[in-house]
Scaffold this active site. Structure first.
Site, PDB file in Angstrom:
ATOM      1  N   HIS A   1      -2.256 -39.707 -55.138  1.00  0.00           N
ATOM      2  CA  HIS A   1      -3.360 -39.694 -54.246  1.00  0.00           C
ATOM      3  C   HIS A   1      -4.304 -40.619 -54.591  1.00  0.00           C
ATOM      4  O   HIS A   1      -5.605 -40.631 -54.668  1.00  0.00           O
ATOM      5  CB  HIS A   1      -4.194 -38.303 -54.071  1.00  0.00           C
ATOM      6  CG  HIS A   1      -3.627 -37.481 -53.116  1.00  0.00           C
ATOM      7  ND1 HIS A   1      -4.012 -36.206 -53.342  1.00  0.00           N
ATOM      8  CD2 HIS A   1      -2.385 -37.569 -52.334  1.00  0.00           C
ATOM      9  CE1 HIS A   1      -3.092 -35.382 -52.412  1.00  0.00           C
ATOM     10  NE2 HIS A   1      -2.137 -36.076 -51.963  1.00  0.00           N
TER      11      HIS A   1
ATOM     12  N   HIS B   1       6.739 -32.580 -43.907  1.00  0.00           N
ATOM     13  CA  HIS B   1       5.234 -33.074 -44.024  1.00  0.00           C
ATOM     14  C   HIS B   1       5.429 -34.660 -44.127  1.00  0.00           C
ATOM     15  O   HIS B   1       6.428 -35.119 -44.885  1.00  0.00           O
ATOM     16  CB  HIS B   1       4.969 -32.290 -45.378  1.00  0.00           C
ATOM     17  CG  HIS B   1       3.602 -33.123 -45.911  1.00  0.00           C
ATOM     18  ND1 HIS B   1       2.661 -33.393 -45.192  1.00  0.00           N
ATOM     19  CD2 HIS B   1       3.389 -32.943 -47.083  1.00  0.00           C
ATOM     20  CE1 HIS B   1       1.653 -33.581 -46.102  1.00  0.00           C
ATOM     21  NE2 HIS B   1       1.991 -33.544 -47.197  1.00  0.00           N
TER      22      HIS B   1
ATOM     23  N   GLU C   1       3.213 -36.857 -45.224  1.00  0.00           N
ATOM     24  CA  GLU C   1       2.566 -37.628 -46.249  1.00  0.00           C
ATOM     25  C   GLU C   1       3.601 -38.679 -47.179  1.00  0.00           C
ATOM     26  O   GLU C   1       4.904 -38.442 -47.167  1.00  0.00           O
ATOM     27  CB  GLU C   1       1.896 -36.981 -47.299  1.00  0.00           C
ATOM     28  CG  GLU C   1       0.985 -37.738 -48.045  1.00  0.00           C
ATOM     29  CD  GLU C   1      -0.152 -36.433 -48.847  1.00  0.00           C
ATOM     30  OE1 GLU C   1       0.019 -35.252 -48.957  1.00  0.00           O
ATOM     31  OE2 GLU C   1      -1.021 -37.326 -49.474  1.00  0.00           O
TER      32      GLU C   1
ATOM     33  N   ASP D   1       4.439 -39.674 -49.814  1.00  0.00           N
ATOM     34  CA  ASP D   1       5.144 -39.284 -50.895  1.00  0.00           C
ATOM     35  C   ASP D   1       6.512 -38.529 -50.592  1.00  0.00           C
ATOM     36  O   ASP D   1       7.429 -38.439 -51.317  1.00  0.00           O
ATOM     37  CB  ASP D   1       4.396 -38.476 -52.069  1.00  0.00           C
ATOM     38  CG  ASP D   1       3.764 -37.180 -51.325  1.00  0.00           C
ATOM     39  OD1 ASP D   1       3.142 -37.228 -50.201  1.00  0.00           O
ATOM     40  OD2 ASP D   1       3.676 -36.273 -52.064  1.00  0.00           O
TER      41      ASP D   1
ATOM     42  N   HIS E   1      -0.500 -28.745 -47.134  1.00  0.00           N
ATOM     43  CA  HIS E   1      -1.921 -28.943 -47.051  1.00  0.00           C
ATOM     44  C   HIS E   1      -2.315 -29.979 -46.005  1.00  0.00           C
ATOM     45  O   HIS E   1      -3.397 -30.119 -45.934  1.00  0.00           O
ATOM     46  CB  HIS E   1      -2.335 -29.435 -48.463  1.00  0.00           C
ATOM     47  CG  HIS E   1      -1.956 -30.757 -48.864  1.00  0.00           C
ATOM     48  ND1 HIS E   1      -2.665 -31.816 -48.991  1.00  0.00           N
ATOM     49  CD2 HIS E   1      -0.669 -31.215 -48.745  1.00  0.00           C
ATOM     50  CE1 HIS E   1      -1.995 -32.894 -49.210  1.00  0.00           C
ATOM     51  NE2 HIS E   1      -0.565 -32.479 -49.258  1.00  0.00           N
TER      52      HIS E   1
ATOM     53  N   ASP F   1       4.610 -28.973 -50.198  1.00  0.00           N
ATOM     54  CA  ASP F   1       4.046 -29.082 -51.091  1.00  0.00           C
ATOM     55  C   ASP F   1       3.544 -27.573 -51.789  1.00  0.00           C
ATOM     56  O   ASP F   1       2.942 -27.537 -52.909  1.00  0.00           O
ATOM     57  CB  ASP F   1       2.473 -29.732 -50.643  1.00  0.00           C
ATOM     58  CG  ASP F   1       2.816 -31.026 -50.764  1.00  0.00           C
ATOM     59  OD1 ASP F   1       3.379 -31.826 -51.489  1.00  0.00           O
ATOM     60  OD2 ASP F   1       2.394 -31.560 -49.865  1.00  0.00           O
TER      61      ASP F   1
ATOM     62  N   TYR G   1      -2.268 -27.932 -59.640  1.00  0.00           N
ATOM     63  CA  TYR G   1      -1.839 -28.301 -58.149  1.00  0.00           C
ATOM     64  C   TYR G   1      -2.454 -27.626 -57.264  1.00  0.00           C
ATOM     65  O   TYR G   1      -3.167 -27.971 -56.179  1.00  0.00           O
ATOM     66  CB  TYR G   1      -0.276 -28.305 -58.057  1.00  0.00           C
ATOM     67  CG  TYR G   1       0.169 -28.871 -57.155  1.00  0.00           C
ATOM     68  CD1 TYR G   1       0.868 -30.222 -57.001  1.00  0.00           C
ATOM     69  CD2 TYR G   1       0.171 -28.368 -55.551  1.00  0.00           C
ATOM     70  CE1 TYR G   1       1.188 -30.791 -55.953  1.00  0.00           C
ATOM     71  CE2 TYR G   1       0.818 -28.965 -54.456  1.00  0.00           C
ATOM     72  CZ  TYR G   1       1.171 -30.343 -54.779  1.00  0.00           C
ATOM     73  OH  TYR G   1       1.817 -31.025 -53.491  1.00  0.00           O
TER      74      TYR G   1
ATOM     75  N   HIS H   1       7.664 -30.953 -54.878  1.00  0.00           N
ATOM     76  CA  HIS H   1       7.291 -31.570 -56.066  1.00  0.00           C
ATOM     77  C   HIS H   1       7.575 -30.660 -57.314  1.00  0.00           C
ATOM     78  O   HIS H   1       7.430 -29.147 -57.323  1.00  0.00           O
ATOM     79  CB  HIS H   1       5.763 -31.784 -56.264  1.00  0.00           C
ATOM     80  CG  HIS H   1       5.293 -32.790 -55.383  1.00  0.00           C
ATOM     81  ND1 HIS H   1       5.579 -34.037 -55.454  1.00  0.00           N
ATOM     82  CD2 HIS H   1       4.453 -32.556 -54.323  1.00  0.00           C
ATOM     83  CE1 HIS H   1       5.006 -34.843 -54.584  1.00  0.00           C
ATOM     84  NE2 HIS H   1       4.152 -33.929 -53.860  1.00  0.00           N
TER      85      HIS H   1
HETATM   86 FE1  FEO Z   1       1.167 -33.837 -49.239  1.00  0.00          FE
HETATM   87 FE2  FEO Z   1       3.312 -34.105 -51.617  1.00  0.00          FE
HETATM   88  O1  FEO Z   1       2.649 -34.457 -50.053  1.00  0.00           O
END
Ligand code: FEO
Length: 393
Positions: free
Chosen positions: A23, A79, A81, A83, A146, A165, A193, A226
């Site tokens: 991030h 999701h 994002e 990543d 999230h 996540d 996390y 992750h």
């Molecule tokens: Fe919210 Fe691991 O991306």
């Protein structure tokens, strides 16, 4: 390298041992991380999520080693994002133009917003199913876990919940499963996390866990996006999540401060002595916010029943590192925690009042007006600070 994790599921993600910041500069990932992507091969073949943008070519090349790309019938983007979606452009350039991407309505917004592509988006909602042949994927929206676009997916027969996540950890490992790694490091990373990413959404965490458990799904594996995959004692991590989501606190008091000429540090240490004198069982952490990692500071705040925040007064305000950490603490939306402010001053001395006001607005119960010290604490002041610490507990 791809790794088969069940008859129909193969992990095709990327382990990122180099990652130290996530991030931007927000989250320190001392143990690296992974971007987990899962290939499901049934009569239909689908890919769940991709990898972070810097690894897009590597991700697609590895995927091509595992499967002929034209065999992929659909991409599931849980999701948006970067990543997890960063390799999407590279991948979609190699797939037939009309390959469907399944995601939520908010997922379309986030993917279009980032990549500006008119892909064949298929919007799904909770309960929608995708039949793959012998198995079926069921989608479960999980907004704010999230991001607003987040969803989970459940694969029957293989009994796998893909939780993006949720239940993740920033932890690179050449092992695949949570039960194979050092449990202290694993749960510490899972907590870090949670504290740094999911804490503001604790109400939704509780609700979503109860909702999924109410669906009576047989879950043998939780596959996050992750870190390690949970396959044994799933209750352990689920119970941790339910605890963390329920106004979590340990018997811990965290004193965070910044200091210019060590006076506020001396105050922090004197107050800590008083707390310890009164209650020897309490864990005390004393953290200089200019010297400690902010991800760790937030994790300690998350664990605490009370925090003390200290800064000398400078230019009618407080120090930069305290301003930064206060802003981050406010964003965590913590409940049921106590707080007080302290700090040294030479002239105007507003910092303590300002910090107290900020903490109140961030949802903390403020126990008193805080304590200030004019210039450097002498022996009398140190005794007063110790007494102040004693009274806090
Ligand atoms: Fe919210 Fe691991 O991306």
């Amino acid at each position: 390298m791809a790794k088969k994790i069940s008859e129909k599921i193969t992990w095709v993600g990327k382990k990122d041992w180099e990652l130290k910041k996530f991030h931007g500069d927000e989250f320190t990932t001392i143990n690296g991380s992974s971007y987990n992507s899962y290939l499901i091969r049934d009569k239909k073949t689908v890919l769940i999520d991709t990898a972070w943008l810097p690894y897009d070519k590597e991700f697609v090349a590895n995927l091509e080693d595992e499967i002929k790309l034209e065999k992929i019938d659909a991409v599931i983007q849980l999701h948006g994002e970067v990543d997890h979606s960063g390799a999407l452009v590279e991948l979609m350039n190699k797939l037939p133009k009309d390959t469907p991407i399944y995601c939520t309505a908010n997922g379309v917004k986030s993917l279009k917003g980032q990549y500006h592509k008119d892909w064949n988006f298929n919007i799904v909602k909770t309960g929608d199913k995708l039949n793959l042949g012998e198995t079926t994927l069921t989608f479960i929206e999980a907004p704010m876990l999230h991001w607003p676009d987040t969803m989970f997916a459940y694969l029957d027969k293989e009994n796998a919940l893909f939780s993006t996540d949720g239940f993740g950890q920033h932890l690179a490992s050449e092992f695949m499963y949570a039960d194979e790694v050092d449990q202290n490091i694993l749960f510490n990373e899972a907590l870090k996390y949670y504290a740094n990413i999911l804490a503001p959404f604790s109400m939704m965490v509780t609700r979503k866990i109860n909702e999924i458990w109410g669906m009576n799904l047989k879950i043998d594996m939780i596959c996050p996006s992750h870190g390690l995959i949970w396959r044994k004692d799933l209750n352990k991590i689920i119970e941790k999540y339910l605890k963390w989501a329920n106004n979590y606190k340990e018997n811990q008091i965290t004193i965070i401060y910044d200091t210019m000429w060590n006076d506020t540090r001396k105050m922090a240490e004197a107050i800590a002595r008083g707390i310890k004198k009164k209650d020897s069982s309490v864990e005390i952490k004393i953290l200089n916010t200019a010297k400690n990692d902010k991800t760790d500071v937030l994790t300690e705040v998350f664990k605490s029943k009370m925090i003390l925040v200290g800064s000398p007064t400078v230019n009618n305000g407080y120090l930069y590192s305290i301003a930064g950490i206060l802003e981050m603490i406010k964003g965590m939306k913590l409940k049921n925690k106590k707080a007080v402010a302290f700090g040294s001053y030479g002239w105007s001395g507003e910092a303590v009042k300002l910090i107290g006001e900020f903490l109140r607005s961030a949802g903390f119960e403020i126990l008193n007006d805080g304590i200030r010290c004019l210039w450097t604490p002498d022996k009398d002041m140190e005794r007063e600070l110790e007494k102040y610490g004693e009274e806090l507990v």
